[in-house]
Design a protein around this motif. Structure first.
Motif, PDB file in Angstrom:
ATOM      1  N   GLY A 347       0.802  -1.219   0.000  1.00 11.95           N
ATOM      2  CA  GLY A 347       0.000   0.000   0.000  1.00 11.95           C
ATOM      3  C   GLY A 347       0.831   1.263   0.000  1.00 11.95           C
ATOM      4  O   GLY A 347       0.298   2.364   0.074  1.00 11.95           O
ATOM      5  N   GLY A 349       2.487   2.440  -2.434  1.00  9.20           N
ATOM      6  CA  GLY A 349       2.434   3.128  -3.727  1.00  9.20           C
ATOM      7  C   GLY A 349       3.430   2.603  -4.748  1.00  9.20           C
ATOM      8  O   GLY A 349       3.644   3.235  -5.780  1.00  9.20           O
ATOM      9  N   LYS A 350       4.014   1.456  -4.481  1.00  6.55           N
ATOM     10  CA  LYS A 350       5.014   0.911  -5.411  1.00  6.55           C
ATOM     11  C   LYS A 350       4.390   0.559  -6.757  1.00  6.55           C
ATOM     12  O   LYS A 350       4.874   0.971  -7.806  1.00  6.55           O
ATOM     13  CB  LYS A 350       5.668  -0.341  -4.803  1.00  6.55           C
ATOM     14  N   SER A 351       3.313  -0.203  -6.695  1.00  9.07           N
ATOM     15  CA  SER A 351       2.700  -0.641  -7.955  1.00  9.07           C
ATOM     16  C   SER A 351       2.171   0.545  -8.735  1.00  9.07           C
ATOM     17  O   SER A 351       2.326   0.613  -9.961  1.00  9.07           O
ATOM     18  CB  SER A 351       1.548  -1.611  -7.679  1.00  9.07           C
ATOM     19  N   VAL A 352       1.548   1.486  -8.039  1.00  7.35           N
ATOM     20  CA  VAL A 352       0.985   2.637  -8.746  1.00  7.35           C
ATOM     21  C   VAL A 352       2.103   3.438  -9.401  1.00  7.35           C
ATOM     22  O   VAL A 352       1.973   3.912 -10.531  1.00  7.35           O
ATOM     23  CB  VAL A 352       0.141   3.500  -7.781  1.00  7.35           C
TER      24      VAL A 352
HETATM   25  P1  ADP Z   1       1.833  -1.355  -3.210  1.00  9.79           P
HETATM   26  O1  ADP Z   1       2.964  -0.558  -2.665  1.00  9.79           O
HETATM   27  O2  ADP Z   1       1.440  -2.430  -2.272  1.00  9.79           O
HETATM   28  O3  ADP Z   1       2.058  -1.847  -4.590  1.00  9.79           O
HETATM   29  P2  ADP Z   1      -0.190   0.226  -4.468  1.00  9.79           P
HETATM   30  O4  ADP Z   1       0.716   1.021  -5.317  1.00  9.79           O
HETATM   31  O5  ADP Z   1      -0.920  -0.882  -5.126  1.00  9.79           O
HETATM   32  O6  ADP Z   1       0.611  -0.339  -3.219  1.00  9.79           O
HETATM   33  O7  ADP Z   1      -1.277   1.181  -3.800  1.00  9.79           O
HETATM   34  C1  ADP Z   1      -0.959   2.456  -3.308  1.00  9.79           C
HETATM   35  C2  ADP Z   1      -2.194   3.126  -2.764  1.00  9.79           C
HETATM   36  O8  ADP Z   1      -3.096   3.404  -3.801  1.00  9.79           O
HETATM   37  C3  ADP Z   1      -2.933   2.313  -1.734  1.00  9.79           C
HETATM   38  O9  ADP Z   1      -3.259   3.140  -0.665  1.00  9.79           O
HETATM   39  C4  ADP Z   1      -4.167   1.859  -2.466  1.00  9.79           C
HETATM   40  O10 ADP Z   1      -5.234   1.758  -1.565  1.00  9.79           O
HETATM   41  C5  ADP Z   1      -4.376   2.961  -3.465  1.00  9.79           C
HETATM   42  N1  ADP Z   1      -5.045   2.446  -4.679  1.00  9.79           N
HETATM   43  C6  ADP Z   1      -4.531   1.591  -5.585  1.00  9.79           C
HETATM   44  N2  ADP Z   1      -5.409   1.344  -6.590  1.00  9.79           N
HETATM   45  C7  ADP Z   1      -6.515   2.068  -6.300  1.00  9.79           C
HETATM   46  C8  ADP Z   1      -7.789   2.272  -6.944  1.00  9.79           C
HETATM   47  N3  ADP Z   1      -8.097   1.675  -8.094  1.00  9.79           N
HETATM   48  N4  ADP Z   1      -8.667   3.089  -6.333  1.00  9.79           N
HETATM   49  C9  ADP Z   1      -8.364   3.710  -5.187  1.00  9.79           C
HETATM   50  N5  ADP Z   1      -7.207   3.583  -4.541  1.00  9.79           N
HETATM   51  C10 ADP Z   1      -6.277   2.779  -5.073  1.00  9.79           C
END
Ligand code: ADP
Ligand code: MG
Length: 636
Positions: A347, A349-352
């Motif tokens: 959560g 933000g790595k994937s995003v």
């Molecule tokens: P991680 O570091 O585990 O890969 P993500 O990058 O997936 O984390 O998520 C970063 C943040 O973005 C999290 O707080 C998640 O809840 C939020 N998030 C991701 N996808 C969505 C979405 N489609 N709608 C709303 N919030 C999102």
């Protein structure tokens, strides 16, 4: 509920249909109190009057009855019968569907074969046969329409129920000791209810039409009672000399059914959870970008060999009125043949971040609100969709966490590779196939020739991930973005995959952005590492140095979370608390609430990423192991 209505209202057509339907319903409800003529009183002296004649705003029919009055009373009857028939069909059909889908086996067979028998007859003929047996009349038409629509609900709902009856949460409910009835009512029903409502909303219009059809044939409403269908039937005989007698009920049916269908479509969209988050549209193929003024500079941050440079990237999710700041100003660079690790809790933000680089964040709700992404001198965020599409899979390739869900389940892995290759290279099918097999070979899949003809489910998890990597390599990308590629795998397979990536780097000179939450993995393959917390990089630098002397308290805690083999005294320590919510990030340091070294200054203002050592930066006002300006001042 309010959110649902708001979504519905945003869909113009649905809102229009809803308003029209509401007006019609209201009109039907107050009909008995309106100053109307008796709909059934004949007046042969005044037959077939045209609309706008005195006393009869819409004229009269062949028996001199007032059309306006009959139209309103008729709408009332048609609505009541259509809605009642739909409710009966929905109730009985859904019950059959749920029971058949949940219990399966013989129950399912018995119920569904019964339904099949109903479906074996053409459906309007069946309705006619039922009315023929029961005798003409409005009630019997209602039964007939309800019965012929039961299969529709039963089939739909059974399909949905079968899909969820064996999901883990149902097993969990069973394990918790719940009985079948409880599971059906508290686990299954809430999940199929939206489907029932949607099916209902899209069939009511049909059922009203069918009732009208039966009445038109003289099998529904009996004279002198009016419903829209029977009025149409009566008017049909004088279509030439008095067209309004048939046109008016026809128009009423059209408006009624159209408003119901428009509303029904809107309800379906508004109830779809995937559409709940944003506008009533499916995500676009490229992330929406809404950047303010462009930041100055070429963004390469002084790295001459920079392949990829990310500069102050910001990605938000706009869900309703809330904005989640998933990525808040991330900057990093990756040099040629370099492997940068991106670590952080789930959560953070790595994937995003990774998805934003190539515009792969689903939009809506995702929006890139700022920053630049430089790849070989071009700003990717400024490219048109076509340009980005040409880069995806060719210059930048992705490897995702779950190899089963990223491979198409119904296509042989070889063919999927061929497709990935031919997307970007003008090769013939056999040549691409040869390349595909050699790629499988390169990622060390034994017996590649034969494996290429298998489906994803025939491969083991590790092998599927190798296929995923082979696919990423298909077009010799300059950069591979691997998003937790080993998280779903066991440690031995993980080690093999890491070795594979390492080997590809030395052979091909590919750069890698490696996302993981595991410092153990980072230490094995990354040259440099960036630690993310709450959408920001809190520390970045060479892996060995960061592992040796973490400067940010969060990095230190993360490293402490990794158990060390052979050091039983060194117990892994969990970090207390949770990361802050992405829609309510605190002022100052986002880690302050969980940090044991926190002081008031941490919460006061923006904390910059400062350079501590030659190649390292940290976002902390008191980096570990570095005498800060303040404490230097004190010690003097
Ligand atoms: P991680 O570091 O585990 O890969 P993500 O990058 O997936 O984390 O998520 C970063 C943040 O973005 C999290 O707080 C998640 O809840 C939020 N998030 C991701 N996808 C969505 C979405 N489609 N709608 C709303 N919030 C999102
Ligand atoms: Mg992730």
């Amino acid at each position: 509920m309010m959110a649902f209505l708001r979504l519905l209202a945003r869909n113009r057509l649905a809102a229009f249909g809803g308003i029209v339907l509401l007006l019609l319903l209201l009109l039907a409800l107050i009909t008995p109190w309106l100053p109307l003529l008796d709909p059934d009183v004949t007046d042969p002296a005044n037959r077939l009057q045209t609309p706008f004649s005195a006393g009869h705003p819409l004229g009269t029919d062949a028996l001199g009855r007032d059309i306006l009055s009959r139209l309103l009373w008729g709408t009332r009857v048609s609505l009541a019968v259509g809605i009642a028939a739909s409710l009966v069909a929905a109730l009985v059909g859904s019950l059959i569907g749920i029971v058949a889908g949940y219990f399966g086996g013989r129950t399912d067979n018995l119920l569904m074969r019964g339904i099949d028998m109903l479906m074996a007859f053409p459906y309007i003929l069946l309705a006619l046969a039922i009315v023929a047996v029961l005798g003409p009349g409005l009630m019997n038409a209602l039964y007939a329409i309800a019965i012929v629509n039961i299969p529709f609900f039963a089939r739909n709902i059974r399909g949905v129920t079968v899909g969820i009856a064996h999901r883990e949460f149902i097993d969990a409910a069973r394990l918790s000791g719940k009985g079948n009835l409880r599971i059906l009512s508290s686990e299954i029903l809430p999940n199929v209810l939206p489907i029932i409502v949607v099916t209902l909303s899209t069939t009511v219009g049909w059922m009203i039409l069918e009732t009208a059809g039966l009445s038109f044939l003289g099998l529904g409403a009996q004279p002198p009672q009016a419903d829209l269908g029977s009025m149409l039937g009566e008017g049909r005989r004088m279509m030439i000399n008095a067209p309004h007698v048939a046109m008016l009920p026809g128009l009423a049916i059209f408006i009624l059914v159209m408003s119901i269908n428009l509303l029904g479509d809107g309800v379906r969209d508004a109830l779809d959870p995937r559409l709940k988050s944003g506008a009533l549209s499916r995500p676009a193929p490229i992330t929406r970008i809404r950047r303010g003024a462009a930041p100055p500079g070429d963004g390469r941050q002084g790295r001459a060999d920079g392949l990829l440079a990310v500069d102050d990237l910001r990605t938000d999710f706009e869900v309703g009125r809330t904005t989640y700041h998933a990525v808040n100003g991330v900057s990093f660079a990756i040099g040629a043949n370099e492997c940068l690790g991106l670590v952080g809790e789930s959560g953070s933000g790595k994937s995003v971040t990774a998805l934003s680089l190539m515009g792969l964040v689903a939009s809506p709700p995702g929006v890139i609100t700022g920053g630049r992404v430089w790849l070989g001198g071009r700003d990717l965020l400024a490219l048109p969709p076509r340009g980005i599409r040409r880069l995806r899979g060719r210059e930048v390739a992705y490897v995702f966490q779950d190899p089963l869900s990223t491979l198409h389940p119904l296509i042989r892995v070889g063919d999927q590779l061929v497709e990935a290759i031919r997307q970007h290279q003008p090769l013939s099918r056999p040549a691409a196939r040869e390349l595909a097999v050699s790629l499988l070979d390169r990622v060390r899949i034994p017996n590649a020739q034969r494996r290429a003809d298998q489906y994803p489910h025939e491969l083991s998890g590790g092998m599927r991930q190798r296929v995923g990597i082979a696919m990423a390599l298909a077009n010799d990308p300059e950069l591979i973005i691997a998003d937790e590629p080993t998280t779903a795998l066991d440690v031995t397979v993980q080690a093999q995959i890491l070795a594979l990536i390492q080997r590809l780097r030395t052979e091909k000179g590919t750069s890698v952005l490696f996302i993981t939450h595991d410092f153990g993995v980072v230490s094995q393959i990354c040259d440099r590492v960036a630690v993310m917390y709450a959408g920001r990089i809190v520390e970045i630098g060479p892996t060995a140095e960061i592992l040796e002397t973490p400067r940010h308290p969060y990095t230190r805690r993360l490293i402490d979370c990794v158990p060390r083999l052979g050091e039983p005294d060194n117990e892994p320590e969990a970090i207390p608390g949770l990361p802050p919510a992405a829609d309510a990030l605190p002022r100052g340091c986002a880690f302050a609430d969980r940090c044991d070294l926190v002081e008031p200054a941490c919460r006061q203002g923006e904390i910059e990423l400062i350079a501590t050592d030659a190649e390292r930066r940290v976002r902390c006002i008191k980096p570990l192991g570095i005498p800060t300006a303040a404490s230097q001042g004190e010690s003097r």
